[in-house]
Design a protein around this motif. Sequence first.
Motif, mmCIF file in Angstrom:
data_model
loop_
_atom_site.group_PDB
_atom_site.id
_atom_site.type_symbol
_atom_site.label_atom_id
_atom_site.label_comp_id
_atom_site.label_asym_id
_atom_site.label_seq_id
_atom_site.Cartn_x
_atom_site.Cartn_y
_atom_site.Cartn_z
ATOM 1 N N GLY B 211 16.316 -4.189 14.909
ATOM 2 C CA GLY B 211 16.087 -3.354 13.746
ATOM 3 C C GLY B 211 15.693 -1.973 14.226
ATOM 4 N N LYS B 212 14.573 -1.496 13.710
ATOM 5 C CA LYS B 212 14.144 -0.154 14.113
ATOM 6 C C LYS B 212 13.098 -0.210 15.209
ATOM 7 N N THR B 213 12.843 -1.419 15.708
ATOM 8 C CA THR B 213 11.791 -1.557 16.703
ATOM 9 C C THR B 213 12.363 -1.560 18.116
ATOM 10 N N VAL B 214 11.788 -0.678 18.931
ATOM 11 C CA VAL B 214 12.182 -0.660 20.341
ATOM 12 C C VAL B 214 11.220 -1.567 21.100
ATOM 13 N N MET B 215 11.801 -2.470 21.868
ATOM 14 C CA MET B 215 10.962 -3.444 22.571
ATOM 15 C C MET B 215 11.207 -3.395 24.069
ATOM 16 N N CYS B 216 10.184 -3.830 24.775
ATOM 17 C CA CYS B 216 10.337 -4.079 26.206
ATOM 18 C C CYS B 216 10.020 -5.551 26.422
ATOM 19 N N LEU B 217 11.014 -6.276 26.918
ATOM 20 C CA LEU B 217 10.830 -7.709 27.115
ATOM 21 C C LEU B 217 10.972 -8.066 28.597
ATOM 22 N N GLY B 218 10.142 -9.023 28.994
ATOM 23 C CA GLY B 218 10.286 -9.537 30.352
ATOM 24 C C GLY B 218 10.657 -10.995 30.277
ATOM 25 N N GLY B 219 11.537 -11.445 31.161
ATOM 26 C CA GLY B 219 11.890 -12.853 31.140
ATOM 27 C C GLY B 219 12.657 -13.257 32.382
ATOM 28 N N GLU B 220 12.604 -14.541 32.666
ATOM 29 C CA GLU B 220 13.292 -15.016 33.850
ATOM 30 C C GLU B 220 14.797 -15.091 33.602
ATOM 31 N N VAL B 221 15.578 -14.641 34.574
ATOM 32 C CA VAL B 221 17.004 -14.944 34.519
ATOM 33 C C VAL B 221 17.349 -15.842 35.692
ATOM 34 N N ASP B 222 18.218 -16.820 35.412
ATOM 35 C CA ASP B 222 18.480 -17.851 36.409
ATOM 36 C C ASP B 222 19.351 -17.356 37.557
ATOM 37 N N ALA B 223 20.374 -16.638 37.222
ATOM 38 C CA ALA B 223 21.319 -16.264 38.273
ATOM 39 C C ALA B 223 22.190 -15.116 37.818
ATOM 40 N N ILE B 224 22.908 -14.556 38.768
ATOM 41 C CA ILE B 224 23.874 -13.508 38.465
ATOM 42 C C ILE B 224 25.264 -14.026 38.823
ATOM 43 N N TRP B 225 26.256 -13.549 38.098
ATOM 44 C CA TRP B 225 27.639 -14.005 38.308
ATOM 45 C C TRP B 225 28.268 -13.283 39.497
ATOM 46 N N ASP B 226 28.133 -11.963 39.536
ATOM 47 C CA ASP B 226 28.800 -11.184 40.580
ATOM 48 C C ASP B 226 27.814 -10.322 41.359
ATOM 49 N N SER B 227 27.572 -9.110 40.881
ATOM 50 C CA SER B 227 26.594 -8.259 41.563
ATOM 51 C C SER B 227 25.994 -7.328 40.536
ATOM 52 N N LYS B 228 24.815 -6.811 40.877
ATOM 53 C CA LYS B 228 24.198 -5.858 39.962
ATOM 54 C C LYS B 228 24.951 -4.546 40.048
ATOM 55 N N PRO B 229 25.284 -3.967 38.916
ATOM 56 C CA PRO B 229 26.005 -2.694 38.974
ATOM 57 C C PRO B 229 25.115 -1.602 39.561
ATOM 58 N N THR B 230 25.740 -0.672 40.271
ATOM 59 C CA THR B 230 24.956 0.409 40.852
ATOM 60 C C THR B 230 24.499 1.386 39.764
ATOM 61 N N GLN B 231 25.283 1.440 38.703
ATOM 62 C CA GLN B 231 24.970 2.375 37.625
ATOM 63 C C GLN B 231 23.822 1.845 36.779
ATOM 64 N N LYS B 232 22.795 2.661 36.584
ATOM 65 C CA LYS B 232 21.636 2.223 35.814
ATOM 66 C C LYS B 232 21.994 1.957 34.362
ATOM 67 N N GLY B 233 21.464 0.877 33.835
ATOM 68 C CA GLY B 233 21.664 0.600 32.421
ATOM 69 C C GLY B 233 22.972 -0.095 32.095
#
Lengths: 849, 354
Positions: B211-233
Motif C-alpha cells: 500500500g502506501k507503507t514503505v517497509m524494511c523486512l529481514g528474513g532467511e532465504v534458503d538458496a539462490i538459483w544462479d548468482s547475485k546480480p552486480t547491479q544494486k536493486g
Amino acid sequence: MGIPAAFRWLSTKYPKIISPVVEDKPIVMDDGSVIPVDTTRPNPNGEEFDNLYLDMNGIVHPCSHPEDRPAPADEEEMMLEIFKYTDRVVNMVRPRKLLMIAIDGVAPRAKMNQQRSRRFRSAQEAEEKAADKEELLKMIKQQNGGILPPETLESLTKKAFDSNSITPGTPFMDILALSLRYWCAYKLNTDPGWANMKIIISDATVPGEGEHKIMNFVRSQRSSPDHDPNTRHVIYGLDADLIMLGLATHEPHFRVLREDVFAQDSRARTCKICGQKGHEARNCRGEAKVKDGEFDEKDKAVPLKPFIWLHVSVLREYLAVELDVPGLPFRFDLERALDDWVFMCFFVGNDFLPHLPALEIRENGIDTLTAIWRDNLPFMGGYVTKDGHVDLERAQYIFDGLAKQENAIFKRRKESEDRREAGFKRRKLQEQQRYGHAQGGRGRGGGFDSGLPSGLPKALTHDMVVNRAPTTTDANVANKSAAAVLKSQIQGLMPTPEAESTATNGSAEKVAPEAGTPPSALGKRKASMIDADAASTPGNSSASGDAPEAEDSVRLWEDGYADRYYERKFHVDPKDLDFRRKVAWAYVEGLAWVLRYYFQGCPSWEWFYPYHYAPFAEDFKDIAKMEINFEKGRIARPFEQLMSVQPAASRHVLPSVFHDLMTSPESPIIDFYPEEFEVDLNGKKMAWQGVALLPFIDMPRLLAAIKDRYPKLSPEDAARNDRGTEVLILSEANHDLYDDIISHFYSKKQGDPKYKLDPRVSQGLSGKIEKLLEYLPHGTLEYPLERKGMPNLDDDRSLTVNYEIPASSHNHKSMLLRGLQPPVAALNRSDIEELKGKLRNSGRSHGGA
Amino acid sequence: MFIAFIAASQTEDHGILCLTYSQEIACFSYDDKHGFHLDDSSLQWYYPAELGADLSTGFETFDKHDDSADEHLDSLLKTVMSYEEEEGKKLDAQVVTWRGMMTKIMSVPFEDRDGFEMNATLYQDCIFIEENHAYKQASKEEQQRQQQQQQQGRRGQFPPEVMAYWGYKFEALSCLPRPWGEVDREYIEKRGEKIVSNKAQYCSVVRTGLGKTVMCLGGEVDAIWDSKPTQKGAPINWIELKTSVEIRDDRSMNNFERKLMKFWIQSFLLGVPKIIVGFRSQQGILTKLEEIQTAKIPETAAKRGVKSWDANMCINFASAFLEWLKNTINDEGVWRIRRRPHSQAIEVFRVEEV
Ligand SMILES: [Mg+2]
C-alpha cells in the motif's frame, strides 16, 4: 572412428538420431535479382537455436577442393567460397545468441602423429596427382601431333592448392583469420539476422583443435551459474566424433549439423580431373569448357547438397534404453553410463591411438564392448569412468571380457572375409560370362560395355583410360583415389606387356604393379598409395603394391598370432611378455588421455602413444597397478608443429630459414623427413587404411635444431609463430553489451583494460574481455584482400575485443544442470521395442562376455 | 488505550494497490555456530536433491539452534545501521520487522486458528515490530503438548520433531555452499551424509512497499538459483525450499492449497521468485520435486477456484492495517499487537509508557 563407417553404424542402429534440415534458400527472381534469406524470421525447422559452433576446418577443407565445382583459383576466391558456405550454415541455424568460429590451432602432440601421417601421405598423393596430369598431357600431346592443343584446360596445367597449408602458422591461416574477422563484422553491419548475435572467433593462433576449443567453451559456460541449462546448441563439423563430444557436454539440447554424407551419390558432380560439369572424369578430354550463357554463370542449377541434423538428445534416449542395467547394487546414473559408452567408443577408433585389432566399427565393435559392460556393471561396483577419469580396476573387467572373445573375433572375421571373397569371385565370373571377352583381350578388366579398339584411339578420353568400378558407394574414398585410378589406367593403356597381363586377370580395380610401369615419375614411389574404388569391394587384394607387408604374415586367425604380431610389427622377441605389457600400459595411458581430453580438456600437450600398433586385449594385465599422471607440458609453437607434421615437399608453408632442416643431408633432423616410407597394410586391404611407418618426432631434438633459426625470422613470420587470443565481435544493435564495453574502454572515465563480463548484460556469456589496441569504435571496416571482392564500410557499427574463456579451477562434472527441461521424447514404444530386439543378441556373437 | 482493528471489515477489495517490488538493500549471515556476520558467507546455491532420499536420515545428529533466548531485532538492526552508515543517509522505511511478522499479519483474513503477539515501538518516524518472545515460547509449549496428545491417538506417525526435521533435511539435500561449477562431485553426492544444522542462515534485508507503507523486512532465504546480480536493486533469483506431503486425494489437495498461501506470502514479501516443493511420502521419502513461480500462485489459485484464500485480500488487509497502525502508534512507548486464536480482531495497546 572412420567418418563414413561411424555415421553408417550410428544411423543404422539409431535411425531417429538423424533428420533432414529444412532450409530456406535465397529466392532468385525472374530478372535475376536475389532475395536473400531473412533469418530474423522463425527457423523453418520449428525450433530456435541459441548457439552455433563452427568447427571451421570442416568448412575450409571442402572449400579448398569442392566436389561439385572447380577448386577456387586463388586464396581470395577461396575466402569468398568460405564466406558463402558459412553464410549458408548460419542461415540454416539462425543462432539467436552466439556464433563461435573455431579454427584448428596447434594440436596436442598426441594428435600430431596422425597429422604427420596424413600430411606425408597427402603430399605423396599430390605428387602422384601431378604426375598423372603430366601423363595425361603427354598423351594428349601425343595424339595432337606433339603439341598441346590451345583448348586444353588451364586447370590441367595449373598447380593445385596445397591443402597442407591449412595448418597453424601458415600465411594462409593468417589471411583466413583476417578475412573471417572482416566478414563477421561486415555481416553484423549489414544483416539484421546477425545483429543480436555475439561472435567469438578462435583462430589458428589459439592452441587446440577446433572442436576441442569449442568443447572448452561449452564446458566453461556450463560451469558458470548464469548459464542457461536450456541453451540450444548446434555444432557444425565433419567429424563423426562430434556426436560423442556432444554427449560429453551433458547438455541434452545439442545437435550436430553436417552435410548429408549419404546423399552425395545421387548428386550431379563435376569432373574430378578438370573440375567442369557435364561429364565425369572418365569422359574428360581436358578441354576448355564451353561457356554457359553469356557470363558463364558458374553455379546456376547446381543443386546444393542437403544437410542433416544429428540429435544428441535422441541418441541419449536410445542409450538410456540400451545402457539401462536393472538390479544394480548402486544408483543408475544415465550421465555416468553415457560417459562409459563414449569411453568404449574410443577403443574402436580415435585420432590419437591405433584401434584395438579385435575391434572394428563395421563389425559392431561398440556392441561387443557394450555387452561386456552391461554384463559386468553389477560386479564392477560403479562406472568405469568418472568425469573424464578412468577407474582402472573396473576398466580391467572390460579388457578381460574382450580378451575372452578376441580369438573368436579374429577367426570369425577371417571366415566372413573368405565368404565375401568367394562371393565376389563368383559375381565376377558371372559378369565375365555375360559380357564375354569382346574386347579381344586388350588390357581391359571385365565389366565395361563400350568396345575399345586396338591401338590408341583418335580422341582419347578418360573413359578409355579410367577403368572404374561400376559401383561407387563411398564418395570419400572415390574422391581420394581418383588420381590413383587415373594413373593406373593410363598405365593400363600403355602398351607394356606386364600391364596387359595383369590387367586381364579379373579384377576391375586391378592396378598395374610398380614393376610394370615405365620409368616415369610414377615409378619412384616406394610404398604404394593406390587404393582405387576398391573400398566397395573389400575382397579385392590388389592394393598392396610392393609394400613389404603385402602378404598378411601375422594371420590373426591362426594360432600363435600374438607372437607373430609382436615379432613382425614391433620387432620384439615373442617371449618378451614384459614388452607386451608395456605397450598395453602405454595404450591404457592413451585411453585415459583421450578420455580426459574429451571431458576436461587437454591433460598433457606433450603426451603421445609411442607405437604404430595397438596391443591385444589379452595384453592388458594388472592395469590397476598403473598410476596415471599427466603433466600439462609445453604447448608447441606453430612452426614447431609445422616442422613436426609437414613433409619436406610442403616446406613452402614454412619460412625459408627452416627449409634446409627438412632437405639438407647435413640437417641434424633430416631423419624426420623421409622421402620414402613404408605403409603397412596391417591386414587391411586399402593403403589408406594402412599404417604409415614414419619415425616419431623427438621433440627435444627438433627444438634444439630450430632454436637458432628463430632469431633469423622476419618480424611478420615471428608474429605468426606467436600465440593469439580469441576475439569477441558484436554489433551496436546489441545495445546493453555494446554500451557496457564502450563505456568501459572508450569513455572519458575508462575502467580497467580488462574486465569480467556481466552475464546479465551479455545474455549469459561469461568470460573476460580486453581492449583491442588496433580497434576504434566507428572506424572504417576494411576488406583485407587484394581484389576487393567485398566493400569497405566507412562507419563500422561492430565492436571487436579480445575474449578470454573463463578457466575453471574445478573438474567438470558429467551431471545435468538444475532447471534443465528435458527435450521432448523422440522415441515411441515401437522404437524402443525395436532397439531392445536388436539388443537381445547384439555384441554376443563371440561367446560369453 | 485499547484499540482493535477488525479484520472482517477490511476484507473488501480496494482495487489495485501500489506495490513496490522487494529490493535487497543489505544482507547478513549466521555461521554454523549462529555467529553474526555482515556478509553473504552463508549464501547457498540450489542444486536439486536426489529423489528417493529418506528425509529422516540423520535426525539423531541434528544440530538444532536453541531459540529459547530472545534475539529481538538485533541482527536486522545492526545490518540496517551499517547500511545507513554506508549510504550516508537514513533508510526511508516506516516499518522495520522480520518477514515472519508480516506473514502473520498478511494471513490474518484467512487464518484464525493461531494467535500472535508482537511488540512495537515508534522511533524516529519508524515503527519497529518484533515478536513477543514470551508468548511465542508459551504457545510453542502448548502446541507440543497438544501434538503429543494427538500422537498417542495415531499410531505409526512420526514425532513432530522428526517431521520438522524433514524440512531442514530437504534443505541440506538441495543446497550447495558454492555454485555447482565450483563444487566437487563428491560433495554433491554426499550431501545426504552431512550433519544437518539450522544454525547457519543467510538473511536478506529488503526494502519493499505494501500500500502506501514503505517497509524494511529481514528474513532467511534458503538458496539462490544462479548468482547475485552486480547491479544494486536488480531482482535476485532466490529459491525458497518447502516440503509437503504428496497430494493423493481432495483433502490433501485442499491442505496443499491452503499451504500455498503461506508459501506465497513468505516468498512474496522478500521477493523470492521461485519455490521448490519437495513432496514426500507419509514415511518421509522424497518422491517428487516441483518448481513453483511465486508470482503465479495467486492466479493459479484463482483459476482453480480456490476458496480458502485470496491474495488480493491479503495485500489489501495488510496495507490497510499498516496504514491504521501508523496512525495508532504515535509515541515511543512499547505497544502490543495481539491477535487471540479464533478472533476476528487485532488488538493494539500500549504496554509501556515512554
Ligand atoms: Mg578438427
